[in-house]
Design an enzyme around this catalytic site. Structure first.
Site, PDB file in Angstrom:
ATOM      1  N   ASN A 151       0.804  -1.227   0.000  1.00 39.81           N
ATOM      2  CA  ASN A 151       0.000   0.000   0.000  1.00 39.81           C
ATOM      3  C   ASN A 151       0.834   1.272   0.000  1.00 39.81           C
ATOM      4  OD1 ASN A 151       0.282  -1.522   2.579  1.00 39.81           O
ATOM      5  ND2 ASN A 151      -0.321   0.419   3.490  1.00 39.81           N
ATOM      6  N   THR A 237     -26.735 -11.076   9.019  1.00 31.31           N
ATOM      7  CA  THR A 237     -27.563 -10.834   7.842  1.00 31.31           C
ATOM      8  C   THR A 237     -26.785 -10.033   6.812  1.00 31.31           C
ATOM      9  OG1 THR A 237     -29.527 -10.866   9.222  1.00 31.31           O
ATOM     10  CG2 THR A 237     -29.750  -9.807   7.059  1.00 31.31           C
ATOM     11  N   CYS A 322       5.815  11.925  13.120  1.00 38.56           N
ATOM     12  CA  CYS A 322       6.597  12.636  14.115  1.00 38.56           C
ATOM     13  C   CYS A 322       6.139  12.186  15.502  1.00 38.56           C
ATOM     14  CB  CYS A 322       6.385  14.136  13.946  1.00 38.56           C
ATOM     15  SG  CYS A 322       7.497  15.093  14.962  1.00 38.56           S
TER      16      CYS A 322
HETATM   17  C1  LIG Z   1      -2.977  -3.512   1.916  1.00 37.68           C
HETATM   18  C2  LIG Z   1      -4.178  -3.215   2.760  1.00 37.68           C
HETATM   19  N1  LIG Z   1      -4.771  -4.207   3.434  1.00 37.68           N
HETATM   20  C3  LIG Z   1      -5.845  -4.009   4.201  1.00 37.68           C
HETATM   21  C4  LIG Z   1      -6.394  -2.756   4.341  1.00 37.68           C
HETATM   22  C5  LIG Z   1      -7.585  -2.566   5.245  1.00 37.68           C
HETATM   23  O1  LIG Z   1      -8.770  -2.497   4.524  1.00 37.68           O
HETATM   24  P1  LIG Z   1     -10.099  -1.853   5.193  1.00 37.68           P
HETATM   25  O2  LIG Z   1      -9.814  -0.409   5.307  1.00 37.68           O
HETATM   26  O3  LIG Z   1     -11.188  -2.162   4.202  1.00 37.68           O
HETATM   27  O4  LIG Z   1     -10.311  -2.529   6.477  1.00 37.68           O
HETATM   28  C6  LIG Z   1      -5.821  -1.681   3.667  1.00 37.68           C
HETATM   29  C7  LIG Z   1      -6.348  -0.306   3.829  1.00 37.68           C
HETATM   30  O5  LIG Z   1      -5.611   0.656   3.872  1.00 37.68           O
HETATM   31  C8  LIG Z   1      -4.686  -1.917   2.845  1.00 37.68           C
HETATM   32  O6  LIG Z   1      -4.081  -0.928   2.175  1.00 37.68           O
END
Ligand SMILES: Cc1ncc(COP(=O)(O)O)c(C=O)c1O
Length: 375
Positions: A151, A237, A322
Protein backbone atom coordinates in the site's frame (compact mmCIF):
# COMPACT_ATOMS: atom_id res chain seq x y z
CA UNK A 1 -7.49 26.84 -5.37
CA UNK A 2 -8.30 23.54 -7.07
CA UNK A 3 -8.40 20.57 -4.68
CA UNK A 4 -6.27 17.71 -5.97
CA UNK A 5 -6.84 14.19 -4.68
CA UNK A 6 -3.76 11.97 -4.97
CA UNK A 7 -4.56 9.52 -2.17
CA UNK A 8 -6.48 6.77 -3.97
CA UNK A 9 -4.57 4.08 -2.03
CA UNK A 10 -6.17 5.47 1.14
CA UNK A 11 -9.66 5.40 -0.34
CA UNK A 12 -11.48 5.94 -3.62
CA UNK A 13 -14.67 7.88 -4.36
CA UNK A 14 -17.77 5.80 -5.03
CA UNK A 15 -18.14 5.32 -8.78
CA UNK A 16 -21.40 6.88 -10.07
CA UNK A 17 -22.44 3.51 -11.56
CA UNK A 18 -21.89 1.90 -8.15
CA UNK A 19 -24.00 4.58 -6.45
CA UNK A 20 -26.77 4.05 -9.02
CA UNK A 21 -26.74 0.28 -8.42
CA UNK A 22 -27.06 0.88 -4.66
CA UNK A 23 -29.96 3.33 -4.80
CA UNK A 24 -32.89 0.86 -5.02
CA UNK A 25 -31.52 -0.98 -2.00
CA UNK A 26 -31.48 2.23 0.03
CA UNK A 27 -35.09 3.08 -0.65
CA UNK A 28 -37.01 -0.01 -1.76
CA UNK A 29 -35.53 -3.47 -1.29
CA UNK A 30 -35.32 -3.87 2.44
CA UNK A 31 -36.00 -7.60 2.77
CA UNK A 32 -33.74 -10.00 4.62
CA UNK A 33 -32.04 -12.14 1.96
CA UNK A 34 -32.57 -15.25 4.13
CA UNK A 35 -36.36 -14.87 4.48
CA UNK A 36 -38.68 -17.15 2.59
CA UNK A 37 -41.22 -14.63 1.26
CA UNK A 38 -41.60 -12.01 -1.48
CA UNK A 39 -39.68 -9.28 0.35
CA UNK A 40 -36.54 -11.40 0.33
CA UNK A 41 -36.57 -12.32 -3.33
CA UNK A 42 -34.99 -9.17 -4.72
CA UNK A 43 -32.39 -8.89 -1.97
CA UNK A 44 -31.38 -12.55 -2.27
CA UNK A 45 -31.13 -12.35 -6.06
CA UNK A 46 -29.07 -9.16 -5.87
CA UNK A 47 -26.74 -10.68 -3.28
CA UNK A 48 -26.08 -13.68 -5.48
CA UNK A 49 -25.62 -11.56 -8.62
CA UNK A 50 -23.07 -9.49 -6.70
CA UNK A 51 -21.29 -12.63 -5.53
CA UNK A 52 -21.05 -13.70 -9.16
CA UNK A 53 -19.59 -10.32 -10.17
CA UNK A 54 -16.90 -10.58 -7.50
CA UNK A 55 -16.21 -14.19 -8.52
CA UNK A 56 -15.90 -13.15 -12.19
CA UNK A 57 -13.21 -10.61 -11.31
CA UNK A 58 -11.28 -13.13 -9.22
CA UNK A 59 -11.88 -16.02 -11.61
CA UNK A 60 -13.36 -18.20 -8.88
CA UNK A 61 -16.61 -20.02 -8.06
CA UNK A 62 -19.45 -18.00 -6.55
CA UNK A 63 -19.44 -20.13 -3.40
CA UNK A 64 -15.78 -19.20 -2.79
CA UNK A 65 -16.74 -15.55 -2.17
CA UNK A 66 -17.39 -14.60 1.48
CA UNK A 67 -18.64 -11.05 2.02
CA UNK A 68 -17.03 -9.23 4.95
CA UNK A 69 -17.03 -5.70 6.35
CA UNK A 70 -13.82 -4.81 4.49
CA UNK A 71 -10.17 -5.63 4.03
CA UNK A 72 -9.31 -5.76 7.73
CA UNK A 73 -12.02 -8.30 8.46
CA UNK A 74 -11.09 -10.38 5.41
CA UNK A 75 -7.45 -10.48 6.59
CA UNK A 76 -8.46 -11.33 10.16
CA UNK A 77 -10.77 -14.09 8.91
CA UNK A 78 -8.02 -15.55 6.72
CA UNK A 79 -5.35 -15.57 9.43
CA UNK A 80 -7.35 -16.47 12.50
CA UNK A 81 -9.81 -18.65 10.59
CA UNK A 82 -7.05 -20.77 9.03
CA UNK A 83 -4.97 -20.90 12.21
CA UNK A 84 -7.90 -22.06 14.36
CA UNK A 85 -9.01 -24.59 11.74
CA UNK A 86 -5.50 -26.05 11.33
CA UNK A 87 -4.31 -26.00 14.93
CA UNK A 88 -3.85 -29.78 15.02
CA UNK A 89 -1.64 -29.67 11.96
CA UNK A 90 0.77 -26.93 12.98
CA UNK A 91 1.38 -23.62 14.71
CA UNK A 92 3.66 -21.75 12.31
CA UNK A 93 2.65 -18.77 10.15
CA UNK A 94 4.90 -16.95 7.70
CA UNK A 95 4.31 -13.37 6.63
CA UNK A 96 6.44 -10.35 5.68
CA UNK A 97 7.69 -7.24 7.42
CA UNK A 98 5.85 -4.94 5.03
CA UNK A 99 2.26 -6.10 5.58
CA UNK A 100 -0.57 -3.75 6.47
CA UNK A 101 -1.42 -3.61 10.21
CA UNK A 102 -4.54 -5.66 9.36
CA UNK A 103 -2.11 -8.60 8.89
CA UNK A 104 0.63 -7.73 11.40
CA UNK A 105 -1.76 -7.19 14.33
CA UNK A 106 -3.73 -10.46 13.89
CA UNK A 107 -0.32 -12.19 13.72
CA UNK A 108 0.70 -10.54 17.00
CA UNK A 109 -2.62 -11.63 18.50
CA UNK A 110 -2.08 -15.22 17.35
CA UNK A 111 1.44 -15.14 18.82
CA UNK A 112 -0.20 -14.43 22.18
CA UNK A 113 -2.25 -17.60 21.62
CA UNK A 114 0.84 -19.70 20.93
CA UNK A 115 1.44 -19.24 17.20
CA UNK A 116 4.99 -18.90 15.94
CA UNK A 117 5.23 -16.22 13.27
CA UNK A 118 8.14 -15.59 10.89
CA UNK A 119 8.31 -12.08 9.38
CA UNK A 120 10.25 -12.33 6.12
CA UNK A 121 12.54 -9.48 5.03
CA UNK A 122 12.32 -7.59 1.73
CA UNK A 123 14.99 -5.95 -0.41
CA UNK A 124 15.54 -2.22 -0.91
CA UNK A 125 12.68 -2.08 -3.43
CA UNK A 126 10.24 -3.79 -1.06
CA UNK A 127 10.30 -7.13 -2.85
CA UNK A 128 10.45 -10.50 -1.17
CA UNK A 129 12.78 -13.28 -2.31
CA UNK A 130 10.83 -16.57 -2.68
CA UNK A 131 14.00 -18.38 -1.61
CA UNK A 132 13.61 -16.81 1.83
CA UNK A 133 10.14 -18.34 1.99
CA UNK A 134 11.55 -21.71 0.86
CA UNK A 135 14.05 -21.60 3.73
CA UNK A 136 11.54 -20.47 6.35
CA UNK A 137 8.79 -22.99 5.65
CA UNK A 138 8.65 -26.07 7.91
CA UNK A 139 6.33 -29.08 8.31
CA UNK A 140 4.61 -27.05 11.07
CA UNK A 141 3.80 -24.14 8.70
CA UNK A 142 0.05 -23.95 8.17
CA UNK A 143 -0.30 -20.57 6.49
CA UNK A 144 1.77 -18.13 4.45
CA UNK A 145 0.37 -14.59 4.08
CA UNK A 146 2.08 -12.27 1.61
CA UNK A 147 0.50 -9.09 0.30
CA UNK A 148 -0.04 -8.86 -3.44
CA UNK A 149 1.02 -5.22 -3.67
CA UNK A 150 2.24 -2.91 -0.96
CA UNK A 151 0.00 0.00 0.00
CA UNK A 152 2.83 2.49 0.67
CA UNK A 153 5.31 1.92 -2.15
CA UNK A 154 3.23 -0.14 -4.58
CA UNK A 155 5.77 -2.96 -4.96
CA UNK A 156 4.18 -6.11 -6.39
CA UNK A 157 5.24 -9.35 -4.72
CA UNK A 158 6.01 -12.63 -6.56
CA UNK A 159 2.81 -14.30 -5.34
CA UNK A 160 2.57 -17.07 -7.94
CA UNK A 161 6.08 -18.26 -7.14
CA UNK A 162 5.44 -18.09 -3.39
CA UNK A 163 2.17 -19.97 -3.84
CA UNK A 164 4.03 -22.80 -5.61
CA UNK A 165 6.47 -23.03 -2.70
CA UNK A 166 3.64 -23.07 -0.16
CA UNK A 167 1.66 -25.68 -2.09
CA UNK A 168 4.68 -27.99 -2.50
CA UNK A 169 5.15 -27.87 1.26
CA UNK A 170 1.47 -28.33 2.17
CA UNK A 171 0.82 -24.81 3.54
CA UNK A 172 -2.03 -22.48 2.55
CA UNK A 173 -1.19 -19.22 0.78
CA UNK A 174 -3.17 -16.08 1.58
CA UNK A 175 -2.67 -12.79 -0.19
CA UNK A 176 -3.94 -9.36 0.78
CA UNK A 177 -5.05 -7.94 -2.55
CA UNK A 178 -6.68 -4.80 -1.11
CA UNK A 179 -4.34 -2.59 -3.13
CA UNK A 180 -3.97 -4.65 -6.29
CA UNK A 181 -7.63 -5.21 -7.09
CA UNK A 182 -8.72 -3.14 -10.08
CA UNK A 183 -5.11 -2.06 -10.75
CA UNK A 184 -3.50 -5.29 -11.95
CA UNK A 185 -4.81 -8.81 -12.67
CA UNK A 186 -5.98 -10.63 -9.55
CA UNK A 187 -7.22 -13.99 -10.82
CA UNK A 188 -6.86 -16.56 -8.08
CA UNK A 189 -5.79 -19.46 -10.31
CA UNK A 190 -3.06 -17.42 -11.99
CA UNK A 191 -1.84 -16.37 -8.55
CA UNK A 192 -2.31 -19.91 -7.20
CA UNK A 193 -3.67 -18.66 -3.88
CA UNK A 194 -6.00 -20.39 -1.40
CA UNK A 195 -7.25 -17.22 0.30
CA UNK A 196 -7.39 -13.62 -0.99
CA UNK A 197 -8.70 -10.42 0.61
CA UNK A 198 -10.21 -7.38 -1.07
CA UNK A 199 -11.56 -4.09 0.29
CA UNK A 200 -14.46 -2.28 -1.39
CA UNK A 201 -13.38 1.28 -0.69
CA UNK A 202 -10.09 0.83 -2.56
CA UNK A 203 -11.97 -0.07 -5.73
CA UNK A 204 -14.68 2.64 -6.01
CA UNK A 205 -17.23 0.92 -3.74
CA UNK A 206 -18.13 2.29 -0.28
CA UNK A 207 -16.35 1.63 2.99
CA UNK A 208 -17.69 -1.23 5.07
CA UNK A 209 -17.62 -4.05 2.54
CA UNK A 210 -15.00 -6.49 1.32
CA UNK A 211 -14.52 -10.11 0.43
CA UNK A 212 -12.44 -13.07 1.44
CA UNK A 213 -11.95 -15.61 -1.33
CA UNK A 214 -11.81 -19.08 0.23
CA UNK A 215 -10.83 -21.85 -2.18
CA UNK A 216 -13.16 -24.87 -2.24
CA UNK A 217 -11.86 -27.51 0.15
CA UNK A 218 -10.17 -24.97 2.46
CA UNK A 219 -11.92 -24.80 5.80
CA UNK A 220 -11.72 -21.81 8.09
CA UNK A 221 -13.18 -21.21 11.52
CA UNK A 222 -15.57 -18.22 11.44
CA UNK A 223 -14.76 -15.16 13.55
CA UNK A 224 -18.44 -14.37 13.95
CA UNK A 225 -20.55 -17.36 14.94
CA UNK A 226 -24.29 -17.26 14.43
CA UNK A 227 -26.73 -18.40 11.79
CA UNK A 228 -25.23 -20.07 8.75
CA UNK A 229 -24.75 -17.04 6.51
CA UNK A 230 -22.01 -17.04 3.89
CA UNK A 231 -21.73 -20.81 3.88
CA UNK A 232 -21.22 -20.88 7.65
CA UNK A 233 -18.07 -18.76 7.35
CA UNK A 234 -19.38 -15.36 8.46
CA UNK A 235 -22.59 -14.98 10.42
CA UNK A 236 -24.76 -11.87 10.17
CA UNK A 237 -27.56 -10.83 7.84
CA UNK A 238 -25.91 -9.88 4.57
CA UNK A 239 -26.26 -6.30 3.34
CA UNK A 240 -27.59 -6.51 -0.21
CA UNK A 241 -26.90 -2.75 -0.42
CA UNK A 242 -23.17 -3.16 0.17
CA UNK A 243 -22.84 -6.42 -1.73
CA UNK A 244 -24.47 -4.84 -4.79
CA UNK A 245 -22.00 -1.97 -4.54
CA UNK A 246 -18.98 -4.27 -4.37
CA UNK A 247 -20.38 -6.43 -7.17
CA UNK A 248 -20.79 -3.46 -9.49
CA UNK A 249 -17.34 -2.12 -8.56
CA UNK A 250 -15.81 -5.53 -9.35
CA UNK A 251 -17.63 -5.62 -12.68
CA UNK A 252 -16.09 -2.23 -13.54
CA UNK A 253 -12.68 -3.34 -12.27
CA UNK A 254 -12.48 -6.15 -14.81
CA UNK A 255 -11.56 -3.54 -17.39
CA UNK A 256 -7.98 -2.59 -16.55
CA UNK A 257 -7.55 -0.35 -19.59
CA UNK A 258 -7.88 2.85 -17.51
CA UNK A 259 -4.67 1.81 -15.77
CA UNK A 260 -2.62 2.47 -18.93
CA UNK A 261 -3.61 6.13 -18.68
CA UNK A 262 -2.97 6.14 -14.94
CA UNK A 263 0.50 4.63 -15.44
CA UNK A 264 1.29 7.26 -18.09
CA UNK A 265 0.25 10.04 -15.68
CA UNK A 266 2.27 8.53 -12.87
CA UNK A 267 5.31 8.36 -15.20
CA UNK A 268 4.73 11.98 -16.22
CA UNK A 269 4.68 12.96 -12.54
CA UNK A 270 7.94 11.10 -11.85
CA UNK A 271 9.66 12.58 -14.90
CA UNK A 272 8.52 16.06 -13.87
CA UNK A 273 9.88 15.54 -10.36
CA UNK A 274 13.24 14.39 -11.71
CA UNK A 275 13.40 17.38 -14.03
CA UNK A 276 12.65 19.79 -11.19
CA UNK A 277 14.58 18.25 -8.35
CA UNK A 278 17.22 15.99 -9.95
CA UNK A 279 19.05 13.83 -7.44
CA UNK A 280 17.22 15.50 -4.53
CA UNK A 281 14.25 13.21 -5.21
CA UNK A 282 14.41 9.40 -5.17
CA UNK A 283 11.86 6.72 -5.95
CA UNK A 284 10.80 4.32 -3.19
CA UNK A 285 9.56 0.97 -4.44
CA UNK A 286 10.33 -1.28 -7.37
CA UNK A 287 11.06 0.52 -10.65
CA UNK A 288 9.21 -2.17 -12.67
CA UNK A 289 7.17 -4.45 -10.38
CA UNK A 290 5.04 -1.58 -9.08
CA UNK A 291 1.34 -0.69 -9.12
CA UNK A 292 0.58 1.62 -12.06
CA UNK A 293 -0.96 4.27 -9.79
CA UNK A 294 1.52 4.45 -6.92
CA UNK A 295 4.42 6.89 -6.81
CA UNK A 296 6.26 7.02 -3.50
CA UNK A 297 9.14 9.47 -3.60
CA UNK A 298 11.58 10.84 -1.05
CA UNK A 299 12.60 14.48 -0.98
CA UNK A 300 16.01 13.86 0.52
CA UNK A 301 16.80 15.84 3.64
CA UNK A 302 13.25 17.24 3.89
CA UNK A 303 10.32 16.21 6.05
CA UNK A 304 7.39 14.72 4.11
CA UNK A 305 4.78 15.91 6.61
CA UNK A 306 6.06 19.49 6.41
CA UNK A 307 5.94 19.51 2.62
CA UNK A 308 2.38 18.13 2.65
CA UNK A 309 1.27 20.68 5.23
CA UNK A 310 2.31 23.47 2.83
CA UNK A 311 1.09 21.77 -0.32
CA UNK A 312 -2.25 23.56 -0.36
CA UNK A 313 -5.17 21.51 -1.55
CA UNK A 314 -3.16 18.40 -2.42
CA UNK A 315 -4.25 15.23 -0.63
CA UNK A 316 -1.41 12.68 -0.37
CA UNK A 317 0.26 10.64 2.40
CA UNK A 318 3.60 10.67 4.12
CA UNK A 319 5.70 7.65 5.02
CA UNK A 320 7.00 9.03 8.26
CA UNK A 321 5.44 10.20 11.50
CA UNK A 322 6.60 12.64 14.12
CA UNK A 323 6.72 11.13 17.63
CA UNK A 324 7.73 13.49 20.43
CA UNK A 325 9.82 15.63 18.13
CA UNK A 326 11.52 12.67 16.44
CA UNK A 327 10.75 11.61 12.87
CA UNK A 328 10.04 7.90 12.67
CA UNK A 329 9.96 6.05 9.36
CA UNK A 330 7.03 3.75 8.63
CA UNK A 331 7.73 0.04 9.26
CA UNK A 332 7.60 -0.51 5.48
CA UNK A 333 10.35 2.03 4.74
CA UNK A 334 12.35 0.67 7.67
CA UNK A 335 12.04 -2.89 6.36
CA UNK A 336 13.27 -1.66 2.97
CA UNK A 337 16.35 -0.21 4.67
CA UNK A 338 15.64 3.33 3.45
CA UNK A 339 18.13 5.78 5.00
CA UNK A 340 16.51 8.07 7.60
CA UNK A 341 17.30 11.33 5.77
CA UNK A 342 15.58 9.99 2.65
CA UNK A 343 12.73 8.15 4.43
CA UNK A 344 11.71 11.16 6.47
CA UNK A 345 11.04 13.00 3.19
CA UNK A 346 8.84 10.24 1.74
CA UNK A 347 5.48 11.13 0.23
CA UNK A 348 3.07 8.70 -1.39
CA UNK A 349 1.13 10.05 -4.32
CA UNK A 350 -1.51 7.56 -5.49
CA UNK A 351 -3.50 8.25 -8.62
CA UNK A 352 -6.92 7.01 -9.69
CA UNK A 353 -9.30 6.63 -12.58
CA UNK A 354 -10.33 10.27 -12.52
CA UNK A 355 -6.86 11.83 -12.09
CA UNK A 356 -6.14 14.29 -14.91
CA UNK A 357 -3.00 15.62 -16.57
CA UNK A 358 -3.88 19.10 -15.32
CA UNK A 359 -3.93 17.84 -11.74
CA UNK A 360 -0.49 16.25 -12.10
CA UNK A 361 0.95 19.40 -13.65
CA UNK A 362 -0.62 21.58 -10.95
CA UNK A 363 0.72 19.30 -8.19
CA UNK A 364 4.22 19.55 -9.73
CA UNK A 365 3.98 23.33 -9.80
CA UNK A 366 2.81 23.54 -6.19
CA UNK A 367 5.65 21.22 -5.11
CA UNK A 368 8.14 23.38 -6.91
CA UNK A 369 6.81 26.51 -5.16
CA UNK A 370 6.80 24.89 -1.72
CA UNK A 371 10.31 23.49 -2.06
CA UNK A 372 11.67 26.76 -3.48
CA UNK A 373 10.24 28.64 -0.48
CA UNK A 374 11.58 26.01 1.90
CA UNK A 375 15.00 26.72 0.38
C1 LIG B 1 -2.98 -3.51 1.92
C2 LIG B 1 -4.18 -3.22 2.76
N1 LIG B 1 -4.77 -4.21 3.43
C3 LIG B 1 -5.85 -4.01 4.20
C4 LIG B 1 -6.39 -2.76 4.34
C5 LIG B 1 -7.58 -2.57 5.24
O1 LIG B 1 -8.77 -2.50 4.52
P1 LIG B 1 -10.10 -1.85 5.19
O2 LIG B 1 -9.81 -0.41 5.31
O3 LIG B 1 -11.19 -2.16 4.20
O4 LIG B 1 -10.31 -2.53 6.48
C6 LIG B 1 -5.82 -1.68 3.67
C7 LIG B 1 -6.35 -0.31 3.83
O5 LIG B 1 -5.61 0.66 3.87
C8 LIG B 1 -4.69 -1.92 2.84
O6 LIG B 1 -4.08 -0.93 2.17
Amino acid sequence: MQAIYLDYNASTPIDPAVAAAMRPFLVEHYGNPSSGHWAATRAKAALETARGQVAALLGCHDDEVVFTSGGSEANNLALKGAFFALRDKGDHIITTRIEHPAIIEPCRFLERLGARVTYLPVDGTGRLDPDDLRKAITPRTVLVSIMHANNEVGTIEPIAECARVARERGALLHTDAAQSIGKIATRVDELGVDLLSIAGHKVYAPKGVGTLFVRRGVSIEPLIHGAGHEGGRRAGTESALLAVALGKACELARDLSAMDRVRALSDRFWQGLQRQFGGAVVLNGHPKHRLPNTLNVSFVGRVGGEILARLDGVAASTGSACHSGRIELSPVLQAMGIAPNAGMGAIRFSLGRSTTRDEIDAALERLSNVLAVAG
